[in-house]
Enzyme design. Sequence first.
Site, PDB file in Angstrom:
ATOM      1  N   GLU A  44      -4.636   1.464  -9.599  1.00  0.00           N
ATOM      2  CA  GLU A  44      -5.329   2.227  -8.553  1.00  0.00           C
ATOM      3  C   GLU A  44      -5.875   3.541  -9.111  1.00  0.00           C
ATOM      4  O   GLU A  44      -6.970   3.962  -8.759  1.00  0.00           O
ATOM      5  CB  GLU A  44      -4.336   2.520  -7.416  1.00  0.00           C
ATOM      6  CG  GLU A  44      -4.911   3.328  -6.275  1.00  0.00           C
ATOM      7  CD  GLU A  44      -3.907   3.482  -5.131  1.00  0.00           C
ATOM      8  OE1 GLU A  44      -2.685   3.368  -5.385  1.00  0.00           O
ATOM      9  OE2 GLU A  44      -4.338   3.707  -3.990  1.00  0.00           O
TER      10      GLU A  44
ATOM     11  N   GLU B 276       1.334  -1.396   2.417  1.00  0.00           N
ATOM     12  CA  GLU B 276      -0.053  -1.502   2.875  1.00  0.00           C
ATOM     13  C   GLU B 276      -0.458  -2.966   2.863  1.00  0.00           C
ATOM     14  O   GLU B 276      -0.389  -3.629   3.867  1.00  0.00           O
ATOM     15  CB  GLU B 276      -0.988  -0.647   2.009  1.00  0.00           C
ATOM     16  CG  GLU B 276      -0.889   0.828   2.385  1.00  0.00           C
ATOM     17  CD  GLU B 276      -2.108   1.634   1.940  1.00  0.00           C
ATOM     18  OE1 GLU B 276      -3.188   1.443   2.489  1.00  0.00           O
ATOM     19  OE2 GLU B 276      -1.926   2.478   1.044  1.00  0.00           O
TER      20      GLU B 276
HETATM   21  C1  BGC Z   1      -5.796   2.134  -0.070  1.00  0.00           C
HETATM   22  C2  BGC Z   1      -7.179   2.104  -0.663  1.00  0.00           C
HETATM   23  C3  BGC Z   1      -8.114   2.315   0.479  1.00  0.00           C
HETATM   24  C4  BGC Z   1      -7.870   3.738   0.881  1.00  0.00           C
HETATM   25  C5  BGC Z   1      -8.822   4.332   1.823  1.00  0.00           C
HETATM   26  C6  BGC Z   1      -5.581   3.533   0.402  1.00  0.00           C
HETATM   27  O1  BGC Z   1      -4.318   3.750   0.901  1.00  0.00           O
HETATM   28  O2  BGC Z   1      -4.843   1.684  -0.938  1.00  0.00           O
HETATM   29  O3  BGC Z   1      -7.440   1.211  -1.610  1.00  0.00           O
HETATM   30  O4  BGC Z   1      -9.434   1.983   0.278  1.00  0.00           O
HETATM   31  O5  BGC Z   1      -6.547   3.924   1.304  1.00  0.00           O
HETATM   32  O6  BGC Z   1      -9.314   5.385   1.200  1.00  0.00           O
END
Ligand code: BGC
Length: 883
Positions: A737, A466
């Site tokens: 996270e 990501e």
């Molecule tokens: C990310 C988050 C992001 C989210 C959206 C994820 O895959 O890592 O931090 O805000 O997607 O809900």
Amino acid sequence: MLEVVDLRCEYKVNPIGIDVRRPRISWKLKTDERAVLQTAYEIEVAADAEFSRIIWSSGKVESDQSTHVEIVDVQIASSTRYYYRVKSWSNKGDSSDWSAAAFWETGLLHTSDWSAHWIGAPAEVIAEDAEQSPLLRKSFELKADIRQARIYTTALGLYELELNGARVGDSYFTPGWTSYNHRLQVQTYDVTSMLQEGENAIGAMLGKGWYSGNLGWQDQKDIYGSQIALLLQMHIWYEDGSVETIATDEQWLASASPVLMSEIYHGETYDARLEQPGWSEAGFHDSAWQQAVRVERGLSQLVAQENEPVRKTGEIKPIALIQTPKGETVIDFGQNMVGWVRFRVRGDAGSTIEIHHAEVLDNDGNFYMENMRSAKVTICYTLKGADVETYEPRFTFQGFRYIRLIGFDAGVQLGDFTGIVLHSDMPAIGTFECSDPLINQLQHNIEWGLKGNFLDVPTDCPQRDERLGWTGDAQMFIRTATYLYNVAPFFTKWSRDLAADQLENGGVPFVIPNVLSKESHSSSAWGDAAVIVPWTLYMAYGDQRILEEQYSSMKAWVSYIQQQGDNPFLWNTGFHFGDWLGLDAKPDSYVGATDRDYIATAFYAYSTSLLQKTAAVLGKTEDAEYYAKLYADIVAAYTEEFVTPAGRLSVSTQTAQVLALMFGLLQGKAKERAVAKLMELMEESKFHLTTGFVGTPYLNHVLSDHGQLNTAYRLLFQQDYPSWLYQVTKGATTIWEHWDGIREDGSFWSKDMNSYNHYAYGAIGDWMYRCVAGIDTDEEKAGYKHIFVRPQPGDQLSWADGSLNTMYGSIRSKWSRAEDGAMELLVVIPPNTTATIVLPGADSDKTMESEIPLQQTEGISSVEQVENGVSMLAGSGEYRFTW
Ligand code: BGC
């Protein structure tokens, strides 16, 4: 004595290559005296450092402004250095001397300044679908007596430059990541000392980077284009006044480099046997090189470098060499970090070693890479057979604490490995420390979360496939970030990309720069970054221009919401992430229990209120009235939809109460009931949070703002799951996270969404600065022109110490409690600011009635007095309060 120091132009010390037409000047006052305020200033701009050729003078301006003073009347030319200096007058009847001279220097301001052409490697050198990085070079003759030289350059992809065998500059990941189809940054380098009379050579290596490498989790590549290319122009000015230009064109030569593959996510593959020693030096035999080819691409997207570049900001020595139960050799760096590993290796030519990266070891102590998902995070190096070979990658980065070694011989030494930390090199401006070591570790983790995720754009995470500019995460964390680093240029750049990528109807992509599908846009609390980010920069740095610049983008977002669904005052349609990762989610869901339309309407109200304030700051009275009315209508619709006539909120989650109270959506009885409900929910969860991304950043603020300071502290000090300190007790060195990234039994939450370096929940840092240390600014005089110092000590701490180096200078707030309960507060206020000190227990609404057991006030010598726990200070000084 009054001095003018720390001159900055567009936040930077002596920037070169900028393209701002009306640059803004900021300075600080230095004085030993208390209570110093500026009453007037004068600025001179000159063509020389001696100020013999004055271009412009402001004359003496009666004003207390010392930040962001616009230079309006200077006709800015390309490739020109402007010197400036400042003089200041104070309320003490004092005036400073001229400050030391500072300067800014322009880059190429017009497309007509460019004679260079975009070039790349021909297909005979690098086949079109090949992964290999090309090299480009040019040799050239120079006359004697070079006065100065600059390189202006950018790339489609990433570039690294060498001049006469030495690396140019200390920036990495240039030209940075922007919305490339609209904006592409140009860097300027002063290379005067790198050139010589006679033959010289310049070389560039290119990589795919964000431009054409893999991005996103769906294996996309070539998002912006498939052909990587270089655009470069070097200007050489001679003492005799003549000027020479070296520019990219088909006369440059191309060859393949030893970098066989380089990808942001996947790492780098390097074959040292393909090195061509001296390739960027004069006299190198380049007869086997091919002619470079022109690449068709315009110049209209070019903009000057805006934020601080990514640099190497630190080195980390590993702490342990581990043999895992699986028999693998693993090195522990002791810190979850972002950057790469520099290593030394010995071995036979043609043998290959690999380095893999991971954030954690699993329950059994084995190397764990599953949460990297499809990111390969692998460095693969083939030896050339030299005595000792040293390598570090250049066009990739990894988020890791551990590395696994493959193919190294048995005698590996820890000393052969160094972790190189890389991030946008913003000035660090804040510190926080307190009497509790676990909280200090949490602070450390927040700061490292920032470091790892501020690599040119604010990312969700730095390790898996990501690493994208998720708008929601940025919005949640920005206020905390403003306390740690000066993030104004960083977020100014990102905000411009947000505006560039914004949809025509005002919708805001989930990630900026946008690399996701057309449909991936406009979730509440994510898209609101369009409004919250500029407003926060204004609050923290008093930067009004960011509001001017982003104003139409901010308006477009609110008007986008207005157009959704049937009711223009509610937002109850479309896709929303909701209270992402909230712990009250249904089983197997990422979305917390708070109704999504509730969150959407609450944020609609919040963004509208910030837009109303923005309009007022910018003097747009009609707009301000319009948004005030819109805000009232939204609150009325919200109340009808979500608040019962008796004042009960129909959505009964922690996050629902928190948003209502934080955004001021409730009054009177309803407000009291929401606080009571929140406390009831707290009790139900045994004083643990259930909030996700949306509610968590505000939770402690709401508690301490509504008479529940003890509960806020209690939450902060919880050590069992879920809590901030739970992860600290599990050995975290960054912010996770998931509240349960590692569970009590040592197992992992899941492999598909489990980052150990995600700054979002680090938003608690804002509360520690603003409430525990108590340093805050005033909306009416933003950027700490007027400061609030309102520490709110909790029983769990015996002292806390916060500092913030603002645009005016350093603020400090340190409180301590002695064994016998006696309290002391040390406050430092920079010159040219005013401050309101609110001692704990004073109620600023009812200053006159409240009674603080204030015994003495020490060291106060001028304007201030302490009345019922509140003291007004004007200007510089160190003040001590005891009670
Ligand atoms: C990310 C988050 C992001 C989210 C959206 C994820 O895959 O890592 O931090 O805000 O997607 O809900």
